[in-house]
Design an enzyme around this catalytic site. Sequence first.
Site, mmCIF file in Angstrom:
data_model
loop_
_atom_site.group_PDB
_atom_site.id
_atom_site.type_symbol
_atom_site.label_atom_id
_atom_site.label_comp_id
_atom_site.label_asym_id
_atom_site.label_seq_id
_atom_site.Cartn_x
_atom_site.Cartn_y
_atom_site.Cartn_z
ATOM 1 N N GLY A 23 1.023 -10.777 -11.319
ATOM 2 C CA GLY A 23 1.795 -10.858 -12.670
ATOM 3 C C GLY A 23 2.954 -10.258 -12.482
ATOM 4 N N VAL A 25 7.057 -9.969 -10.546
ATOM 5 C CA VAL A 25 8.433 -10.671 -10.399
ATOM 6 C C VAL A 25 8.269 -11.062 -8.486
ATOM 7 C CG1 VAL A 25 9.765 -8.972 -9.553
ATOM 8 C CG2 VAL A 25 10.790 -11.169 -10.314
ATOM 9 N N CYS A 111 -7.173 -0.959 0.229
ATOM 10 C CA CYS A 111 -7.226 -2.292 -0.896
ATOM 11 C C CYS A 111 -6.861 -3.338 -0.036
ATOM 12 C CB CYS A 111 -6.479 -1.956 -1.922
ATOM 13 S SG CYS A 111 -6.630 -3.567 -2.971
ATOM 14 N N GLY A 136 3.240 -11.056 -2.445
ATOM 15 C CA GLY A 136 4.929 -10.786 -2.718
ATOM 16 C C GLY A 136 5.148 -9.511 -1.732
ATOM 17 N N CYS A 209 -3.428 1.307 -9.166
ATOM 18 C CA CYS A 209 -3.619 -0.064 -10.211
ATOM 19 C C CYS A 209 -4.770 0.400 -11.185
ATOM 20 C CB CYS A 209 -4.030 -0.995 -9.497
ATOM 21 S SG CYS A 209 -5.750 -0.843 -8.601
#
Length: 350
Positions: A23, A25, A111, A136, A209
């Site tokens: 979600g 960039v 993670c 990313g 998160c």
Amino acid sequence: GAITLFRKFSVLSRPRVAVGLSGGVDSSVAAHLLKKEGCEVLGVYMKNWDSVDEYGFCTGEKDYQDARHIANHLQIPFFEVNFVKQYWVDVFEGMLNDYQRGITPNPDILCNREIKFKQLLNYVQEKLGADYLATGHYARKREKQNGQFELLCGTDAIKDQTYFLAEITQSALKKALFPVGNLLKSQVREIANSLGIHVAQKRSSRGLCFVGKRNRFDEFLAQYIKPEEGPYVTYSKKVIGSHKGTSYYTIGQGARLKDQTDKWYIAEKDPDTNTIVVVNDWSHPALFVDSLRTCNASWITEPPSALFHPNVGRVYPDSTVLDFCFFFHWFRGLSASIEFDTRQDAENVE
């Protein structure tokens, strides 16, 4: 980067690449670059947490909607996969145990190792028939003559994320792609802007998160680790305040002391006695170390042979962060004792 890797596949069928869309960039531009190279791109959103924050807002839901919108914008298939149970068992429980032992963990490393580059990688290979998993991350990789891959720092030294990828396996790295690893963050935003991607200026994710929009992590941690009042003491054994448990603090952190005009910093923690030792000078010797001991070494490729020499090795790390040199004592390939040439900030080596 994706461009360099996929030139060798030009005469074969298009590689199918699953992109972990968060979600944000970075993963958005990663998906675009791969599609531009002619890959068959699939967008996958990974759900690891299943709760709302104290305002009744689920941050994961907003990220999910952003990821889905990005996939539609880029015209790629979109999938959601739920790893809530696996994340709790393989990451979150271990994190809580570390805090209770007085250790400050980094769950993002776990993670990546246990969820993203194990559970998610297996899923996209077995369920979606993907050849690779792209993310990313600001990182790069390079193939060696023996066919193994090395993990390299991203071109953007400020955004480099190899630290968080340090424990993934060689087999996972072989199947991993980092399309934005050769770019600067500013370049990534420029590409996103040129494509009209709605998250082009979205702030990079910070913190954990699962904490959501909470301003204080300790409020979140208190839901799982019961606060237990203990003393703040000086090295002269003087009690100057109280804290709510060693689990809530880390070495080098500022200590919030009532009725104290000076700034105090945490120098030591003792979980057994629930005591925290503080000093009132940020340059105090107790806040710096000249050596450390590591354990559970993780090697993506084979360990450098020089580390197994019985004598002390002198190492000069090729890093913009580790700009000091140190002596390196290696013990059976599992742990090491490191002596620094210059004293280091204890907060950075804890």
